[in-house]
Design a protein around this motif. Structure first.
Motif, PDB file in Angstrom:
ATOM      1  N   LEU A  59      -7.560  28.343 -21.684  1.00 34.58           N
ATOM      2  CA  LEU A  59      -7.426  26.976 -22.168  1.00 34.58           C
ATOM      3  C   LEU A  59      -7.297  27.000 -23.687  1.00 34.58           C
ATOM      4  O   LEU A  59      -7.963  27.782 -24.357  1.00 34.58           O
ATOM      5  N   ASN A  60      -6.465  26.103 -24.236  1.00 31.42           N
ATOM      6  CA  ASN A  60      -6.246  26.107 -25.685  1.00 31.42           C
ATOM      7  C   ASN A  60      -7.017  25.010 -26.402  1.00 31.42           C
ATOM      8  O   ASN A  60      -6.718  24.674 -27.541  1.00 31.42           O
ATOM      9  N   GLY A  61      -8.020  24.435 -25.732  1.00 35.70           N
ATOM     10  CA  GLY A  61      -8.848  23.406 -26.355  1.00 35.70           C
ATOM     11  C   GLY A  61     -10.107  23.174 -25.546  1.00 35.70           C
ATOM     12  O   GLY A  61     -10.286  23.742 -24.474  1.00 35.70           O
ATOM     13  N   ARG A  62     -10.975  22.323 -26.052  1.00 41.45           N
ATOM     14  CA  ARG A  62     -12.326  22.199 -25.506  1.00 41.45           C
ATOM     15  C   ARG A  62     -12.382  21.490 -24.158  1.00 41.45           C
ATOM     16  O   ARG A  62     -11.581  20.612 -23.859  1.00 41.45           O
ATOM     17  N   VAL A  63     -13.364  21.879 -23.354  1.00 41.03           N
ATOM     18  CA  VAL A  63     -13.713  21.202 -22.110  1.00 41.03           C
ATOM     19  C   VAL A  63     -14.839  20.217 -22.412  1.00 41.03           C
ATOM     20  O   VAL A  63     -15.862  20.585 -22.984  1.00 41.03           O
ATOM     21  N   LEU A  64     -14.634  18.943 -22.005  1.00 42.80           N
ATOM     22  CA  LEU A  64     -15.588  17.893 -22.336  1.00 42.80           C
ATOM     23  C   LEU A  64     -16.328  17.340 -21.123  1.00 42.80           C
ATOM     24  O   LEU A  64     -17.356  16.688 -21.273  1.00 42.80           O
ATOM     25  N   THR A  65     -15.813  17.564 -19.923  1.00 40.47           N
ATOM     26  CA  THR A  65     -16.461  17.026 -18.732  1.00 40.47           C
ATOM     27  C   THR A  65     -16.307  17.971 -17.553  1.00 40.47           C
ATOM     28  O   THR A  65     -15.267  18.631 -17.404  1.00 40.47           O
ATOM     29  N   LEU A  66     -17.357  18.048 -16.743  1.00 38.48           N
ATOM     30  CA  LEU A  66     -17.374  18.815 -15.507  1.00 38.48           C
ATOM     31  C   LEU A  66     -17.940  17.929 -14.405  1.00 38.48           C
ATOM     32  O   LEU A  66     -18.857  17.138 -14.633  1.00 38.48           O
ATOM     33  N   ALA A  67     -17.400  18.074 -13.195  1.00 40.81           N
ATOM     34  CA  ALA A  67     -17.933  17.356 -12.041  1.00 40.81           C
ATOM     35  C   ALA A  67     -17.797  18.252 -10.822  1.00 40.81           C
ATOM     36  O   ALA A  67     -16.751  18.888 -10.619  1.00 40.81           O
ATOM     37  N   LEU A  68     -18.845  18.329 -10.021  1.00 33.86           N
ATOM     38  CA  LEU A  68     -18.863  19.190  -8.847  1.00 33.86           C
ATOM     39  C   LEU A  68     -18.984  18.327  -7.606  1.00 33.86           C
ATOM     40  O   LEU A  68     -19.882  17.495  -7.493  1.00 33.86           O
ATOM     41  N   ASP A  69     -18.068  18.522  -6.667  1.00 32.22           N
ATOM     42  CA  ASP A  69     -18.080  17.781  -5.411  1.00 32.22           C
ATOM     43  C   ASP A  69     -17.811  18.767  -4.278  1.00 32.22           C
ATOM     44  O   ASP A  69     -16.674  19.172  -4.056  1.00 32.22           O
ATOM     45  N   GLY A  70     -18.871  19.170  -3.582  1.00 30.72           N
ATOM     46  CA  GLY A  70     -18.708  20.170  -2.535  1.00 30.72           C
ATOM     47  C   GLY A  70     -18.259  21.494  -3.108  1.00 30.72           C
ATOM     48  O   GLY A  70     -18.919  22.073  -3.968  1.00 30.72           O
ATOM     49  N   SER A  71     -17.116  21.975  -2.662  1.00 28.32           N
ATOM     50  CA  SER A  71     -16.599  23.259  -3.128  1.00 28.32           C
ATOM     51  C   SER A  71     -15.579  23.115  -4.245  1.00 28.32           C
ATOM     52  O   SER A  71     -14.931  24.091  -4.631  1.00 28.32           O
ATOM     53  N   THR A  72     -15.435  21.912  -4.785  1.00 32.70           N
ATOM     54  CA  THR A  72     -14.446  21.669  -5.842  1.00 32.70           C
ATOM     55  C   THR A  72     -15.131  21.357  -7.164  1.00 32.70           C
ATOM     56  O   THR A  72     -15.965  20.447  -7.241  1.00 32.70           O
TER      57      THR A  72
END
Length: 247
Positions: A59-72
């Motif tokens: 990735l060429n820039g920052r990650v600002l959010t993560l969300a986990l739903d089951g296996s995704t």
């Protein structure tokens, strides 16, 4: 989870989420976690070890959010390329160990919330998704396809929470859909209609935590009045009435 000095990321972490087994997925501005090279997203197991997850993602820039739903695992942020595609959002299938760069987001993703059916509500500072106009707020289904849900805002969406058929939206806006809502609103998760719920903050919302047991939204931001009460930058709002409680 306890990290040793050798496991510390070399730059800021903006998002973290439990993996359900004592470890965490993390996202941010880092390019290394301890001695392991990881481009803005990584997984640390319950023993504090960096796993092989995302070792080949660039990735060429920052990650600002993560969300986990089951296996995704969903991730979004301020990057512009992922998997050879121009996008600031992506999915990772934890079972199949595969990445995909759908939906294609033109802009930045600041927040995300699973819809409970494999899809995702996303908010941020963007103007289109999958080539269709969406103003800072959108919904994609389990396959990554954009749905018709499109209330839209006139400013950035910084936080989302989903509960009981409603999407709670906080950010730096004064309009959502065709309704005046200052910095915070709720929207029907199916129709996209803006509800009458109106805490009417006088400054932008930066953070949101849903306490579904007590029917409260805890909020942080740049307001000094919200829910018909004086509250200096932090408050708890009743999700039924929109009023500030005594906290």
């Amino acid at each position: 989870l306890v990290l040793t000095n050798s496991d510390i990321p070399n730059e800021t972490v903006y998002a973290s989420i439990p993996d359900g087994s004592g470890g965490y997925y993390i996202g941010g501005d880092f390019t290394r976690v301890g001695e392991a090279f990881r481009s803005r997203i990584a997984h640390i197991d319950q023993a504090g070890n960096v796993t092989d997850f995302a070792s080949d993602l660039n990735l060429n820039g920052r990650v600002l959010t993560l969300a986990l739903d089951g296996s995704t695992l969903y991730f979004g942020g301020a990057f512009s390329t992922f998997g050879g595609t121009n996008s600031s959002g992506g999915f990772y299938n934890l079972t199949e160990e595969t990445f995909r760069s759908e939906p294609i987001v033109e802009g930045q993703v600041f927040t995300s919330a699973p819809d409970g059916n494999g899809g995702l509500f996303i908010g941020g500072n963007f103007s289109s998704i999958n080539g269709l106009k969406r103003d800072n707020l959108a919904h994609v289904d389990a396959s990554g396809e954009l749905t018709d849900w499109a209330p839209g805002t006139n400013g950035t969406v910084n936080e989302l929470s989903v509960f009981n058929g409603l999407v709670y939206v906080g950010g730096n806006f004064q309009f959502i859909g065709e309704e005046i809502r200052n910095y915070i609103a709720s929207v029907d998760a199916q129709s996209g209609e803006v509800t009458d719920w109106d805490p009417n903050a006088d400054g932008r919302i930066e953070s949101m935590y849903l306490d579904s047991d007590n029917q409260l939204l805890y909020l942080g931001g740049y307001f000094i009045s919200i829910g018909q009460a004086a509250r200096n930058r932090i408050a708890a709002i009743d999700i039924s009435t929109g009023l500030a409680n005594s906290w």
